[in-house]
Design a protein around this motif. Sequence first.
Motif, PDB file in Angstrom:
ATOM      1  N   ILE A 119       0.934   3.543  13.772  1.00 36.32           N
ATOM      2  CA  ILE A 119       0.148   3.796  12.702  1.00 36.32           C
ATOM      3  C   ILE A 119       0.039   2.432  11.708  1.00 36.32           C
ATOM      4  CG2 ILE A 119       0.053   5.251  10.824  1.00 36.32           C
ATOM      5  CD1 ILE A 119       1.557   7.312  12.464  1.00 36.32           C
ATOM      6  N   CYS A 149      -2.670  -1.152  11.097  1.00 39.33           N
ATOM      7  CA  CYS A 149      -3.005  -2.354  11.875  1.00 39.33           C
ATOM      8  C   CYS A 149      -3.230  -3.486  10.912  1.00 39.33           C
ATOM      9  CB  CYS A 149      -4.263  -2.149  12.598  1.00 39.33           C
ATOM     10  SG  CYS A 149      -4.419  -3.506  13.740  1.00 39.33           S
ATOM     11  N   ILE A 166      -3.368   3.045  15.323  1.00 37.89           N
ATOM     12  CA  ILE A 166      -4.331   3.791  14.799  1.00 37.89           C
ATOM     13  C   ILE A 166      -4.561   3.137  13.251  1.00 37.89           C
ATOM     14  CG2 ILE A 166      -5.251   6.042  13.784  1.00 37.89           C
ATOM     15  CD1 ILE A 166      -3.327   7.415  15.845  1.00 37.89           C
ATOM     16  N   ASP A 167      -5.731   3.009  12.603  1.00 37.41           N
ATOM     17  CA  ASP A 167      -5.615   2.590  11.396  1.00 37.41           C
ATOM     18  C   ASP A 167      -6.956   3.241  10.436  1.00 37.41           C
ATOM     19  OD1 ASP A 167      -6.168   0.848   8.678  1.00 37.41           O
ATOM     20  OD2 ASP A 167      -4.610  -0.280   9.527  1.00 37.41           O
ATOM     21  N   SER A 186      -2.782  -5.010   2.453  1.00 34.19           N
ATOM     22  CA  SER A 186      -1.950  -6.313   1.800  1.00 34.19           C
ATOM     23  C   SER A 186      -2.253  -7.538   2.768  1.00 34.19           C
ATOM     24  CB  SER A 186      -0.549  -5.806   1.977  1.00 34.19           C
ATOM     25  OG  SER A 186       0.211  -6.766   1.148  1.00 34.19           O
ATOM     26  N   ALA A 191      -3.077 -11.666   1.777  1.00 32.71           N
ATOM     27  CA  ALA A 191      -1.981 -12.547   1.911  1.00 32.71           C
ATOM     28  C   ALA A 191      -2.254 -14.387   2.013  1.00 32.71           C
ATOM     29  CB  ALA A 191      -1.065 -12.146   3.059  1.00 32.71           C
ATOM     30  N   LEU A 192      -1.516 -15.118   1.617  1.00 31.98           N
ATOM     31  CA  LEU A 192      -1.664 -16.525   1.709  1.00 31.98           C
ATOM     32  C   LEU A 192      -1.167 -17.022   2.987  1.00 31.98           C
ATOM     33  CD1 LEU A 192      -0.898 -17.492  -2.036  1.00 31.98           C
ATOM     34  CD2 LEU A 192      -3.173 -16.922  -1.017  1.00 31.98           C
ATOM     35  N   ALA A 248       2.587   1.421   8.316  1.00 33.13           N
ATOM     36  CA  ALA A 248       1.343   1.692   7.435  1.00 33.13           C
ATOM     37  C   ALA A 248       1.654   1.119   6.016  1.00 33.13           C
ATOM     38  CB  ALA A 248       1.383   3.411   7.242  1.00 33.13           C
ATOM     39  N   GLY A 249       2.401   0.237   5.656  1.00 37.17           N
ATOM     40  CA  GLY A 249       2.456  -0.466   4.455  1.00 37.17           C
ATOM     41  C   GLY A 249       2.621   0.583   3.605  1.00 37.17           C
ATOM     42  N   GLY A 287       0.985   3.080   2.854  1.00 36.89           N
ATOM     43  CA  GLY A 287       0.573   4.375   3.388  1.00 36.89           C
ATOM     44  C   GLY A 287       1.804   5.241   4.009  1.00 36.89           C
ATOM     45  N   TYR A 319       7.012  -6.176   1.470  1.00 42.70           N
ATOM     46  CA  TYR A 319       6.682  -6.569   0.185  1.00 42.70           C
ATOM     47  C   TYR A 319       6.003  -8.108   0.109  1.00 42.70           C
ATOM     48  CZ  TYR A 319       8.118  -8.072  -4.727  1.00 42.70           C
ATOM     49  OH  TYR A 319       8.139  -8.484  -5.856  1.00 42.70           O
ATOM     50  N   ARG A 320       6.889  -9.236  -0.153  1.00 38.45           N
ATOM     51  CA  ARG A 320       6.148 -10.468  -0.358  1.00 38.45           C
ATOM     52  C   ARG A 320       6.208 -11.334   1.238  1.00 38.45           C
ATOM     53  NH1 ARG A 320       7.680 -13.448  -5.786  1.00 38.45           N
ATOM     54  NH2 ARG A 320       5.919 -14.383  -5.395  1.00 38.45           N
ATOM     55  N   ASN A 321       6.653 -10.712   2.086  1.00 36.78           N
ATOM     56  CA  ASN A 321       7.040 -11.470   3.296  1.00 36.78           C
ATOM     57  C   ASN A 321       6.640 -10.930   4.603  1.00 36.78           C
ATOM     58  OD1 ASN A 321       8.584 -14.126   2.321  1.00 36.78           O
ATOM     59  ND2 ASN A 321       9.941 -12.460   1.531  1.00 36.78           N
ATOM     60  N   ILE A 325       3.911 -11.376   6.390  1.00 41.56           N
ATOM     61  CA  ILE A 325       3.367 -12.239   7.287  1.00 41.56           C
ATOM     62  C   ILE A 325       4.586 -13.155   7.958  1.00 41.56           C
ATOM     63  CG2 ILE A 325       1.552 -14.070   7.867  1.00 41.56           C
ATOM     64  CD1 ILE A 325       0.477 -11.344   6.572  1.00 41.56           C
TER      65      ILE A 325
HETATM   66  C1  FAD Z   1      -1.740 -11.815  -2.928  1.00 40.58           C
HETATM   67  C2  FAD Z   1      -0.777 -11.626  -1.747  1.00 40.58           C
HETATM   68  C3  FAD Z   1      -0.214 -12.670  -1.318  1.00 40.58           C
HETATM   69  C4  FAD Z   1       0.798 -12.686  -0.308  1.00 40.58           C
HETATM   70  N1  FAD Z   1       1.495 -13.961   0.405  1.00 40.58           N
HETATM   71  C5  FAD Z   1       2.101 -13.783   1.437  1.00 40.58           C
HETATM   72  C6  FAD Z   1       2.663 -14.941   2.157  1.00 40.58           C
HETATM   73  O1  FAD Z   1       2.203 -16.007   1.492  1.00 40.58           O
HETATM   74  N2  FAD Z   1       3.650 -14.822   2.931  1.00 40.58           N
HETATM   75  C7  FAD Z   1       3.874 -13.646   3.499  1.00 40.58           C
HETATM   76  O2  FAD Z   1       4.746 -13.389   4.292  1.00 40.58           O
HETATM   77  N3  FAD Z   1       3.475 -12.247   3.042  1.00 40.58           N
HETATM   78  C8  FAD Z   1       2.751 -12.533   1.808  1.00 40.58           C
HETATM   79  N4  FAD Z   1       2.098 -11.331   1.512  1.00 40.58           N
HETATM   80  C9  FAD Z   1       2.899 -10.107   1.723  1.00 40.58           C
HETATM   81  C10 FAD Z   1       2.061  -9.492   2.912  1.00 40.58           C
HETATM   82  O3  FAD Z   1       0.858  -9.554   2.564  1.00 40.58           O
HETATM   83  C11 FAD Z   1       2.623  -8.238   3.268  1.00 40.58           C
HETATM   84  O4  FAD Z   1       4.113  -7.952   3.258  1.00 40.58           O
HETATM   85  C12 FAD Z   1       2.118  -7.742   4.732  1.00 40.58           C
HETATM   86  O5  FAD Z   1       0.693  -8.153   4.604  1.00 40.58           O
HETATM   87  C13 FAD Z   1       2.399  -6.424   5.010  1.00 40.58           C
HETATM   88  O6  FAD Z   1       1.983  -6.132   6.135  1.00 40.58           O
HETATM   89  P1  FAD Z   1       1.717  -4.474   6.824  1.00 40.58           P
HETATM   90  O7  FAD Z   1       0.969  -4.551   7.986  1.00 40.58           O
HETATM   91  O8  FAD Z   1       3.105  -3.867   6.690  1.00 40.58           O
HETATM   92  O9  FAD Z   1       0.897  -3.837   5.731  1.00 40.58           O
HETATM   93  P2  FAD Z   1      -0.677  -3.743   5.385  1.00 40.58           P
HETATM   94  O10 FAD Z   1      -1.350  -4.926   5.719  1.00 40.58           O
HETATM   95  O11 FAD Z   1      -0.955  -3.164   3.979  1.00 40.58           O
HETATM   96  O12 FAD Z   1      -1.288  -2.687   6.794  1.00 40.58           O
HETATM   97  C14 FAD Z   1      -1.143  -1.489   6.531  1.00 40.58           C
HETATM   98  C15 FAD Z   1      -2.255  -0.659   7.185  1.00 40.58           C
HETATM   99  O13 FAD Z   1      -1.790   0.915   7.505  1.00 40.58           O
HETATM  100  C16 FAD Z   1      -3.213   1.394   7.253  1.00 40.58           C
HETATM  101  N5  FAD Z   1      -2.793   2.742   6.922  1.00 40.58           N
HETATM  102  C17 FAD Z   1      -2.136   3.114   5.834  1.00 40.58           C
HETATM  103  N6  FAD Z   1      -1.763   4.499   5.690  1.00 40.58           N
HETATM  104  C18 FAD Z   1      -2.483   5.076   6.862  1.00 40.58           C
HETATM  105  C19 FAD Z   1      -2.734   6.318   7.667  1.00 40.58           C
HETATM  106  N7  FAD Z   1      -2.294   7.382   6.712  1.00 40.58           N
HETATM  107  N8  FAD Z   1      -3.734   6.491   8.561  1.00 40.58           N
HETATM  108  C20 FAD Z   1      -4.018   5.217   9.135  1.00 40.58           C
HETATM  109  N9  FAD Z   1      -3.853   4.046   8.758  1.00 40.58           N
HETATM  110  C21 FAD Z   1      -2.904   3.929   7.607  1.00 40.58           C
HETATM  111  C22 FAD Z   1      -3.976   0.627   6.139  1.00 40.58           C
HETATM  112  O14 FAD Z   1      -5.296   0.875   6.316  1.00 40.58           O
HETATM  113  C23 FAD Z   1      -3.490  -0.760   6.610  1.00 40.58           C
HETATM  114  O15 FAD Z   1      -4.404  -1.440   7.140  1.00 40.58           O
HETATM  115  C24 FAD Z   1       1.115 -11.351   0.116  1.00 40.58           C
HETATM  116  C25 FAD Z   1       0.692 -10.166  -0.540  1.00 40.58           C
HETATM  117  C26 FAD Z   1      -0.396 -10.374  -1.311  1.00 40.58           C
HETATM  118  C27 FAD Z   1      -0.986  -9.024  -1.990  1.00 40.58           C
END
Ligand code: FAD
Length: 371
Positions: A6, A8, A30-31, A39, A43-44, A216-217, A219, A350-352, A354
């Motif tokens: 859950i 992407c 699924i997304d 997030s 991200a950078l 799901a970050g 979510g 959180y901040r890491n 990627i």
């Molecule tokens: C400005 C900024 C700069 C950053 N810079 C860096 C960096 O330089 N280096 C680094 O390592 N990290 C960086 N980060 C942090 C990084 O972006 C996040 O830690 C990372 O993107 C988290 O990825 P994720 O896949 O867990 O979450 P997300 O990218 O938030 O993806 C979660 C997905 O889950 C889906 N979802 C949620 N709930 C549901 C549901 N119920 N049903 C279906 N889909 C759902 C959402 O639609 C989303 O697509 C930065 C963040 C920001 C905001």
Amino acid sequence: MNVVIIGCGAVGAAIAYELSLVKQLKITVIDKQPPAQASTGAALGVLMGIISHKIKGKAWRMRQTSIQRYESLIPELEELTNHKIAFNRQGILMLLARNTDSSVADEEISQWQKLTEIRHTQGYQLEVWDTAKLQNICPQVEDKKIIGAVYSPQDRQLDPTALTLALVAAAQKNGVTFKFGVNVLGITPPSQQGDICQQVETTEGNLTADWFVVAAGLGSSALSAQLNQMIDIRPVLGQALQLRLGHALGNPDFQPVITGNDVHIVPVGDGDYWVGATVEFPTNGSHEISPDTELLESIKQQAIAFCPDLAKATIIRTWSGLRPRPEGRPAPIIEKLSGFNNILLATGHYRNGILLAPATADAIREMIIAN
Ligand SMILES: Cc1cc2nc3c(=O)[nH]c(=O)nc-3n(C[C@H](O)[C@H](O)[C@H](O)COP(=O)(O)OP(=O)(O)OC[C@H]3O[C@@H](n4cnc5c(N)ncnc54)[C@H](O)[C@@H]3O)c2cc1C
């Protein structure tokens, strides 16, 4: 065995791809949105591994796993998908700025020297540069407050959206099914006593699986709350901007990420630079954060103080995103959801996120194949 992932963003996509390399898994991702929107889309992509202060335990092991995996993963994805992923292999240069107290500065330099020695024993390079060396190699840095720099040649930066789209395309090639625009409403708890869930409820009907991976970050909180095992993940807003200078800062053949005082200057080609990001917490216990334009301006001013040439650049884009931060516990959360034997959490990066996506995918694969 069926696996449902859950989410992407970078994390869910990395898990999907790594699991697609394991035989006999049938994987569905699924997304509710298209890939790389939340997030990840903001991200950078700065991968601060060797230059981080983590030296042992899980935090360092995960960084090391990711650093190593990225070196093979990027060419592997480029070959599979025929798409180029912007991957800056020129390292990260961290500027050390003078405090009001010069003894603090000396102490900081000696701490970096210690880290340099530790990294050497771990097989990595780190260099502490004095101002003369910095001036010589990176003449674009003209800030009088800079007392030196740390250069990490093996750290990297990449385009998080390009990475995620490539992971999706490669996983698809390997047989993974993606359902975008489908919202997961909840995971159905076992009807009788037990700790094995069998299906997710989505806006397009129910789906059964043997494993559920919650990537799901932000979510993830609602999905865990619905199972009465609330994982509290709160948003921390980040704003960033893209500056257009039209030519490279300093030496066009040496364009590392430059970072200092938590401000990154990220070369993205053709004289464009990403600059960011702010770190803005919700106030008064609310989950709402409205972007503070003054904070973004101060990030830009800090970048100009480091590299005065940037004052001539124009802002061509600003954006913001919400980082998923676990409340009251360290990031990330990679474990079974308490009370359930087949729900794996891969969230709260959180901040890491990627940086840690490959190591997260590795950990999830191990948890699934160990069973
Ligand atoms: C400005 C900024 C700069 C950053 N810079 C860096 C960096 O330089 N280096 C680094 O390592 N990290 C960086 N980060 C942090 C990084 O972006 C996040 O830690 C990372 O993107 C988290 O990825 P994720 O896949 O867990 O979450 P997300 O990218 O938030 O993806 C979660 C997905 O889950 C889906 N979802 C949620 N709930 C549901 C549901 N119920 N049903 C279906 N889909 C759902 C959402 O639609 C989303 O697509 C930065 C963040 C920001 C905001």
